[in-house]
Design a protein around this motif. Structure first.
Motif, mmCIF file in Angstrom:
data_model
loop_
_atom_site.group_PDB
_atom_site.id
_atom_site.type_symbol
_atom_site.label_atom_id
_atom_site.label_comp_id
_atom_site.label_asym_id
_atom_site.label_seq_id
_atom_site.Cartn_x
_atom_site.Cartn_y
_atom_site.Cartn_z
ATOM 1 N N ALA A 56 0.829 -1.211 0.000
ATOM 2 C CA ALA A 56 0.000 0.000 0.000
ATOM 3 C C ALA A 56 0.860 1.255 0.000
ATOM 4 N N TYR A 57 1.917 1.278 0.828
ATOM 5 C CA TYR A 57 2.796 2.446 0.882
ATOM 6 C C TYR A 57 3.462 2.703 -0.467
ATOM 7 N N LEU A 58 3.839 1.615 -1.155
ATOM 8 C CA LEU A 58 4.434 1.753 -2.479
ATOM 9 C C LEU A 58 3.424 2.344 -3.449
ATOM 10 N N GLY A 59 2.166 1.895 -3.326
ATOM 11 C CA GLY A 59 1.105 2.455 -4.166
ATOM 12 C C GLY A 59 0.888 3.930 -3.893
ATOM 13 N N TYR A 60 0.934 4.325 -2.621
ATOM 14 C CA TYR A 60 0.767 5.731 -2.269
ATOM 15 C C TYR A 60 1.920 6.575 -2.810
ATOM 16 N N ALA A 61 3.141 6.042 -2.741
ATOM 17 C CA ALA A 61 4.302 6.777 -3.258
ATOM 18 C C ALA A 61 4.179 6.979 -4.764
ATOM 19 N N ALA A 63 1.382 7.109 -6.408
ATOM 20 C CA ALA A 63 0.301 8.068 -6.621
ATOM 21 C C ALA A 63 0.762 9.496 -6.344
ATOM 22 N N ILE A 64 1.511 9.697 -5.257
ATOM 23 C CA ILE A 64 1.992 11.036 -4.900
ATOM 24 C C ILE A 64 2.945 11.577 -5.970
ATOM 25 N N GLY A 65 3.898 10.755 -6.383
ATOM 26 C CA GLY A 65 4.842 11.187 -7.403
ATOM 27 C C GLY A 65 4.148 11.577 -8.700
ATOM 28 N N THR A 66 3.182 10.760 -9.102
ATOM 29 C CA THR A 66 2.460 11.034 -10.338
ATOM 30 C C THR A 66 1.565 12.252 -10.196
ATOM 31 N N LEU A 67 0.965 12.430 -9.014
ATOM 32 C CA LEU A 67 0.105 13.593 -8.781
ATOM 33 C C LEU A 67 0.895 14.887 -8.895
ATOM 34 N N VAL A 68 2.102 14.905 -8.336
ATOM 35 C CA VAL A 68 2.944 16.101 -8.414
ATOM 36 C C VAL A 68 3.243 16.447 -9.867
ATOM 37 N N VAL A 69 3.629 15.431 -10.649
ATOM 38 C CA VAL A 69 3.916 15.669 -12.070
ATOM 39 C C VAL A 69 2.666 16.151 -12.796
ATOM 40 N N VAL A 121 10.590 11.030 -5.453
ATOM 41 C CA VAL A 121 11.333 12.118 -6.110
ATOM 42 C C VAL A 121 11.852 11.663 -7.472
ATOM 43 N N SER A 122 12.399 10.445 -7.528
ATOM 44 C CA SER A 122 12.913 9.934 -8.808
ATOM 45 C C SER A 122 11.792 9.795 -9.832
ATOM 46 N N SER A 123 10.609 9.392 -9.368
ATOM 47 C CA SER A 123 9.486 9.240 -10.295
ATOM 48 C C SER A 123 9.003 10.592 -10.800
ATOM 49 N N ILE A 124 9.138 11.624 -9.973
ATOM 50 C CA ILE A 124 8.791 12.981 -10.408
ATOM 51 C C ILE A 124 9.747 13.439 -11.510
ATOM 52 N N GLY A 125 11.050 13.206 -11.309
ATOM 53 C CA GLY A 125 12.022 13.567 -12.339
ATOM 54 C C GLY A 125 11.787 12.811 -13.631
ATOM 55 N N TYR A 126 11.547 11.509 -13.507
ATOM 56 C CA TYR A 126 11.298 10.667 -14.682
ATOM 57 C C TYR A 126 10.042 11.118 -15.425
ATOM 58 N N GLY A 127 8.954 11.352 -14.675
ATOM 59 C CA GLY A 127 7.696 11.750 -15.303
ATOM 60 C C GLY A 127 7.783 13.112 -15.961
ATOM 61 N N ALA A 128 8.413 14.072 -15.291
ATOM 62 C CA ALA A 128 8.534 15.413 -15.859
ATOM 63 C C ALA A 128 9.406 15.408 -17.112
ATOM 64 N N ALA A 129 10.507 14.657 -17.085
ATOM 65 C CA ALA A 129 11.386 14.576 -18.253
ATOM 66 C C ALA A 129 10.644 14.026 -19.463
ATOM 67 N N LYS A 372 -0.388 11.582 -17.486
ATOM 68 C CA LYS A 372 0.292 11.618 -16.196
ATOM 69 C C LYS A 372 -0.708 11.659 -15.046
ATOM 70 N N PHE A 373 -1.755 12.475 -15.188
ATOM 71 C CA PHE A 373 -2.723 12.604 -14.110
ATOM 72 C C PHE A 373 -3.528 11.326 -13.926
ATOM 73 N N ALA A 374 -3.689 10.570 -15.021
ATOM 74 C CA ALA A 374 -4.460 9.325 -14.943
ATOM 75 C C ALA A 374 -3.843 8.335 -13.975
ATOM 76 N N ALA A 375 -2.523 8.340 -13.853
ATOM 77 C CA ALA A 375 -1.840 7.320 -13.053
ATOM 78 C C ALA A 375 -1.913 7.571 -11.557
ATOM 79 N N VAL A 376 -2.847 8.420 -11.126
ATOM 80 C CA VAL A 376 -3.045 8.666 -9.703
ATOM 81 C C VAL A 376 -4.119 7.748 -9.137
ATOM 82 N N VAL A 377 -5.218 7.599 -9.847
ATOM 83 C CA VAL A 377 -6.386 6.879 -9.336
ATOM 84 C C VAL A 377 -6.090 5.397 -9.128
ATOM 85 N N GLY A 378 -5.452 4.764 -10.107
ATOM 86 C CA GLY A 378 -5.205 3.327 -10.042
ATOM 87 C C GLY A 378 -4.394 2.889 -8.830
ATOM 88 N N PRO A 379 -3.197 3.476 -8.604
ATOM 89 C CA PRO A 379 -2.419 3.084 -7.423
ATOM 90 C C PRO A 379 -3.160 3.315 -6.109
#
Length: 423
Positions: A56-61, A63-69, A121-129, A372-379
């Motif tokens: 669950a924590y991995l799913g939340y992380a 979701a948070i990373g994707t939400l920021v992007v 943080v790494s997922s934010i960098g990856y998603g934004a790039a 990018k925003f879509a990948a928030v709901v699923g996790p």
């Protein structure tokens, strides 16, 4: 015959653009999908976190990373349209992802929370790039070659991501290096960061920002104004708007299954080595499957082949309830491999056919926002259902609703008449 040969030749900018997918896809398999989820679950559960909660924590992380992007994507895309801004912003985001990935190797195993934060943080960098990378497609090739180059990026990305993965598996299974399992995994994270860095160099050298808006005063304010104009433009095109709604739902399910696969496999008791090998098999299946999807789309149309992918994923959600062994997990992974690249490549291709070509940059930026925003709901859905029911397989099954909604809305999207292309 000469025309046919020309169709399969790539220019320097096209090769460099494709190679960037080769570069960053190593992060996708080593960090997002296979190695990091297993490593995180091992260190967190070793610190007293339950298996269900660690998933669950991995799913939340995720979701948070994707939400920021997702929240930053509109303004990032609008600012990057100005002359001289896109490439520096791409470099900043890529650097953030690479440095965070490299940092995994230096975090003490007992500090699982800091590890999880760096992962986000790494997922934010990856998603934004990838926002800037996708947008640069229009500057890397011509409009009538865009489908082919986009698909090649996905296809070669699967191969590129598999090479460091296979090397890691070799050392993992043979044990020929006199180091601990933890040290080997951390070495894999270092190798992933370096792979990402080295193979991004051709992109930095050869992909230029050719389409842009001249610099103006008050760039942030004007970017918001242009963003509002883009939103109004999308609303004027019913077909495009319907597709974006459909895409929002079904691509969320695709991304969530990709992100959570190894964590789910771990929850049903599969060994880490088995899971890593299975994910490698899935990657190799994905390469030819992406090509096959493109060929079949030429005969049957993009929309029908996207439906093949949606139906495949719907079956995957149902089949997930039966996961109880290595064999059933292999079957699921192969099914994912057959559909993942194809549905992504053809979605981008269909969207390119639907939009007005004179506004391609604006609309492709909006496409990235939805993706990018879509990948928030699923996790979040997987995390909540997993914790509520005490069974992570129920969380995967719950994703079926995303594919049903996406497929239903896609029905009302009118596929444009096909055009013959020779270049």
């Amino acid at each position: 015959m000469e025309i046919q040969k020309e169709r399969f030749k790539y220019t320097l900018s096209e090769k460099s653009w494709i190679l960037q997918d080769w570069a960053n896809s190593a992060y996708s398999i080593m960090v997002t999908t296979a190695v990091f989820p297993l490593f995180f679950k091992a260190v967190s559960e070793g610190s007293g976190v339950s298996a269900v909660n660690s998933t669950a924590y991995l799913g939340y992380a995720n979701a948070i990373g994707t939400l920021v992007v997702s929240l930053l994507a509109p303004i990032l895309g609008a600012v990057a349209d100005y002359k001289g801004y896109r490439n520096p912003m791409f470099t900043l985001a890529t650097g953030l992802g690479i440095i965070a990935t490299l940092s995994f190797a230096f975090i003490p195993n007992e500090n699982w929370l800091l590890l999880l934060i760096l992962y986000a943080v790494s997922s934010i960098g990856y998603g934004a790039a990838n926002i800037f990378y996708d947008a640069s497609l229009v500057d890397s090739t011509t409009l009538n070659r865009m489908d082919r180059i986009s698909s090649a990026g996905y296809g070669w990305g699967y191969i590129g991501s598999s090479i460091p993965f296979v090397i890691f598996i070799f050392f993992q299974l043979t044990g020929i290096l006199p180091i601990s399992q933890s040290a080997l995994i951390k070495g894999g994270f270092v190798a992933t960061a370096l792979w990402w860095l080295v193979f991004t160099i051709p992109y930095w050298k050869n992909v230029e920002q050719k389409t842009y808006i001249e610099k103006q005063p008050h760039i942030i304010k004007n970017s918001f104004l242009r963003l509002w104009k883009t939103i109004n433009n999308v609303r004027q095109y019913r077909n495009v708007f319907l597709f974006l709604i459909a895409y929002f739902f079904y691509i969320d399910g695709v991304g969530t299954i990709f992100q959570m696969a190894t964590a789910i496999g771990s929850d049903i008791g599969l060994a880490a080595n088995d899971l890593i090998v299975v994910m490698m098999v899935s990657q190799f299946v994905a390469f030819p499957s992406s090509i096959i999807y493109g060929i079949l789309a030429g005969r049957f149309g993009n929309k029908k082949m996207i439906y093949v992918g949606i139906i495949t994923y719907t079956f995957i959600c149902i089949y997930a309830l039966t996961l109880d062994s290595l064999l059933t997990f292999i079957t699921l992974a192969v099914l994912v491999g057959t559909a993942q690249g194809g549905i992504q490549a053809l979605s981008r291709s269909l969207f390119g056919q639907l939009i007005p070509k004179q506004h391609a940059n604006e609309f492709f930026g909006f496409y990235n926002i939805f993706g990018k925003f879509a990948a928030v709901v699923g996790p979040l859905l997987v995390g909540i259902i997993s914790q509520t029911t005490g069974n992570s397989l129920n969380g995967v099954f719950a994703l079926i609703i995303l594919f049903i909604i996406g497929g239903s809305v896609l029905y009302f999207v009118e596929e444009p008449a096909r055009e013959k292309k020779i270049g």
